[in-house]
Scaffold this active site. Sequence first.
Site, PDB file in Angstrom:
ATOM      1  N   GLY A 229       0.686  -1.264   0.142  1.00  0.00           N
ATOM      2  CA  GLY A 229      -0.180  -0.057  -0.001  1.00  0.00           C
ATOM      3  C   GLY A 229       0.732   1.215  -0.035  1.00  0.00           C
ATOM      4  O   GLY A 229       0.348   2.354   0.754  1.00  0.00           O
TER       5      GLY A 229
ATOM      6  N   ASN B  60       1.291   2.855  -2.661  1.00  0.00           N
ATOM      7  CA  ASN B  60       0.513   4.206  -3.488  1.00  0.00           C
ATOM      8  C   ASN B  60      -0.678   4.523  -2.438  1.00  0.00           C
ATOM      9  O   ASN B  60      -1.070   5.788  -2.491  1.00  0.00           O
ATOM     10  CB  ASN B  60       0.240   3.392  -4.568  1.00  0.00           C
ATOM     11  CG  ASN B  60       1.158   3.517  -5.691  1.00  0.00           C
ATOM     12  OD1 ASN B  60       1.519   4.537  -6.345  1.00  0.00           O
ATOM     13  ND2 ASN B  60       2.058   2.379  -6.063  1.00  0.00           N
TER      14      ASN B  60
ATOM     15  N   MET C 286      -4.684  -7.048  -6.655  1.00  0.00           N
ATOM     16  CA  MET C 286      -4.206  -8.185  -7.606  1.00  0.00           C
ATOM     17  C   MET C 286      -5.229  -8.970  -8.237  1.00  0.00           C
ATOM     18  O   MET C 286      -5.141 -10.264  -8.094  1.00  0.00           O
ATOM     19  CB  MET C 286      -2.974  -8.844  -6.970  1.00  0.00           C
ATOM     20  CG  MET C 286      -1.841  -8.329  -6.661  1.00  0.00           C
ATOM     21  SD  MET C 286      -1.338  -7.473  -8.270  1.00  0.00           S
ATOM     22  CE  MET C 286       0.084  -6.712  -7.807  1.00  0.00           C
ATOM     23  N   ARG C 287      -6.545  -8.380  -8.348  1.00  0.00           N
ATOM     24  CA  ARG C 287      -7.710  -9.076  -8.961  1.00  0.00           C
ATOM     25  C   ARG C 287      -8.124  -8.281 -10.128  1.00  0.00           C
ATOM     26  O   ARG C 287      -8.131  -7.166 -10.081  1.00  0.00           O
ATOM     27  CB  ARG C 287      -8.730  -9.335  -8.163  1.00  0.00           C
ATOM     28  CG  ARG C 287      -8.351 -10.480  -6.919  1.00  0.00           C
ATOM     29  CD  ARG C 287      -9.418 -10.472  -5.865  1.00  0.00           C
ATOM     30  NE  ARG C 287      -8.597 -11.358  -4.994  1.00  0.00           N
ATOM     31  CZ  ARG C 287      -8.720 -12.778  -4.589  1.00  0.00           C
ATOM     32  NH1 ARG C 287      -9.344 -13.281  -5.683  1.00  0.00           N
ATOM     33  NH2 ARG C 287      -8.110 -13.391  -3.946  1.00  0.00           N
ATOM     34  N   ILE C 288      -8.697  -9.152 -11.130  1.00  0.00           N
ATOM     35  CA  ILE C 288      -8.939  -8.396 -12.618  1.00  0.00           C
ATOM     36  C   ILE C 288     -10.671  -8.043 -12.154  1.00  0.00           C
ATOM     37  O   ILE C 288     -11.459  -8.601 -11.560  1.00  0.00           O
ATOM     38  CB  ILE C 288      -9.145  -9.413 -13.575  1.00  0.00           C
ATOM     39  CG1 ILE C 288      -7.648 -10.021 -13.913  1.00  0.00           C
ATOM     40  CG2 ILE C 288      -9.739  -8.709 -14.805  1.00  0.00           C
ATOM     41  CD1 ILE C 288      -7.766 -11.141 -14.834  1.00  0.00           C
TER      42      ILE C 288
ATOM     43  N   HIS D 255      -0.214   1.282 -12.905  1.00  0.00           N
ATOM     44  CA  HIS D 255       0.598   0.196 -13.562  1.00  0.00           C
ATOM     45  C   HIS D 255       2.142   0.273 -13.456  1.00  0.00           C
ATOM     46  O   HIS D 255       2.496   1.298 -13.937  1.00  0.00           O
ATOM     47  CB  HIS D 255       0.073  -0.227 -15.010  1.00  0.00           C
ATOM     48  CG  HIS D 255       0.592  -1.508 -15.439  1.00  0.00           C
ATOM     49  ND1 HIS D 255       0.229  -2.848 -15.117  1.00  0.00           N
ATOM     50  CD2 HIS D 255       1.408  -1.739 -16.215  1.00  0.00           C
ATOM     51  CE1 HIS D 255       0.841  -3.709 -15.596  1.00  0.00           C
ATOM     52  NE2 HIS D 255       1.597  -2.919 -16.337  1.00  0.00           N
TER      53      HIS D 255
ATOM     54  N   ASP E 138      -5.244  -4.117 -18.428  1.00  0.00           N
ATOM     55  CA  ASP E 138      -4.190  -2.893 -18.539  1.00  0.00           C
ATOM     56  C   ASP E 138      -4.400  -2.038 -19.481  1.00  0.00           C
ATOM     57  O   ASP E 138      -3.409  -1.621 -20.246  1.00  0.00           O
ATOM     58  CB  ASP E 138      -2.753  -3.388 -18.065  1.00  0.00           C
ATOM     59  CG  ASP E 138      -2.561  -3.873 -16.538  1.00  0.00           C
ATOM     60  OD1 ASP E 138      -3.417  -3.713 -15.653  1.00  0.00           O
ATOM     61  OD2 ASP E 138      -1.819  -4.905 -16.592  1.00  0.00           O
TER      62      ASP E 138
HETATM   63  C1  GAR Z   1       2.604  -1.077  -7.684  1.00  0.00           C
HETATM   64  O1  GAR Z   1       3.996  -1.049  -8.274  1.00  0.00           O
HETATM   65  C2  GAR Z   1       1.620  -1.089  -8.705  1.00  0.00           C
HETATM   66  O2  GAR Z   1       1.988  -0.377  -9.698  1.00  0.00           O
HETATM   67  C3  GAR Z   1       1.600  -2.425  -8.804  1.00  0.00           C
HETATM   68  O3  GAR Z   1       1.608  -3.071  -7.694  1.00  0.00           O
HETATM   69  C4  GAR Z   1       2.644  -2.456  -6.898  1.00  0.00           C
HETATM   70  C5  GAR Z   1       1.864  -1.995  -5.468  1.00  0.00           C
HETATM   71  O4  GAR Z   1       2.636  -1.429  -4.554  1.00  0.00           O
HETATM   72  N1  GAR Z   1       0.294  -2.796  -9.732  1.00  0.00           N
HETATM   73  C6  GAR Z   1       0.146  -3.843 -10.497  1.00  0.00           C
HETATM   74  O5  GAR Z   1       1.117  -4.704 -10.644  1.00  0.00           O
HETATM   75  C7  GAR Z   1      -1.108  -4.117 -11.103  1.00  0.00           C
HETATM   76  N2  GAR Z   1      -0.953  -4.815 -12.164  1.00  0.00           N
HETATM   77  P1  GAR Z   1       1.902  -0.699  -3.298  1.00  0.00           P
HETATM   78  O6  GAR Z   1       0.995  -1.840  -2.580  1.00  0.00           O
HETATM   79  O7  GAR Z   1       3.172  -0.499  -2.514  1.00  0.00           O
HETATM   80  O8  GAR Z   1       1.076   0.346  -3.778  1.00  0.00           O
END
Ligand code: GAR
Length: 217
Positions: A26, A28, A106-108, A125, A161
Amino acid sequence: MSPAASGGQRAAGNKLRLVILGSGSGTNCQVLLDACAQPGFPAQVAVVISDVEDAKILDRARKAGVEALYLPPGRFRTKLDPEAEQRYIAALRERGVGLVCLAGFMRIIKADFLNAFSGRVINIHPALLPAFPGLESWKQALDYGAKVAGCTVHFVDAGIDSGPIILQAAVPVLDNDTAQTLHARVQVEEHRIYPEAVRLIAEGRLRIEGRRVIRRE
Ligand code: GAR
């Protein structure tokens, strides 16, 4: 696609209400929580939801004084099952959510959810789309031998994506990079462009023309 691009459904002067959906650490989510804590920021986090009961993203929400909700995903591994999907939709509606921010979820996301929040779901992404969709995209870029990697904030559509691109940022791939060092550099840019994209949407400054997202200054 028009609702989010025009600033979402809310009364004039009100902040755009976000849900952040994530499955992992988390970081982001944290930058969105921090941005929303700034008085002038035009959005607020209504709730953080995870499909993983002990995900760190939920701790981050609690520490920020924001509702943290674990909603079980059901029986499938890569998507929400139909009953779970309805529970997610109901939870978001109950909280008056105007924008869904995926942050390492991590789910579509399938059609029923997208139809319920049409044009109001965005994702971060870790690659310069349309290159390297899917999982561990920074590693895909490294293994492919790309010299430039990066990240993308995009509207979510029914593909993987594949929705219209809001913002992108590039980072160089260095000769001594590992998957970890490259992902760390990509994440620095993710943390910069994700709040920026939310601000643009909340201020109603984006317009979608076909695949192009046009920005009004
Ligand atoms: C991030 O790098 C995001 O871009 C990626 O998961 C990570 C989550 O990090 N998302 C994907 O790969 C989606 N296809 P976070 O939990 O530290 O934000």
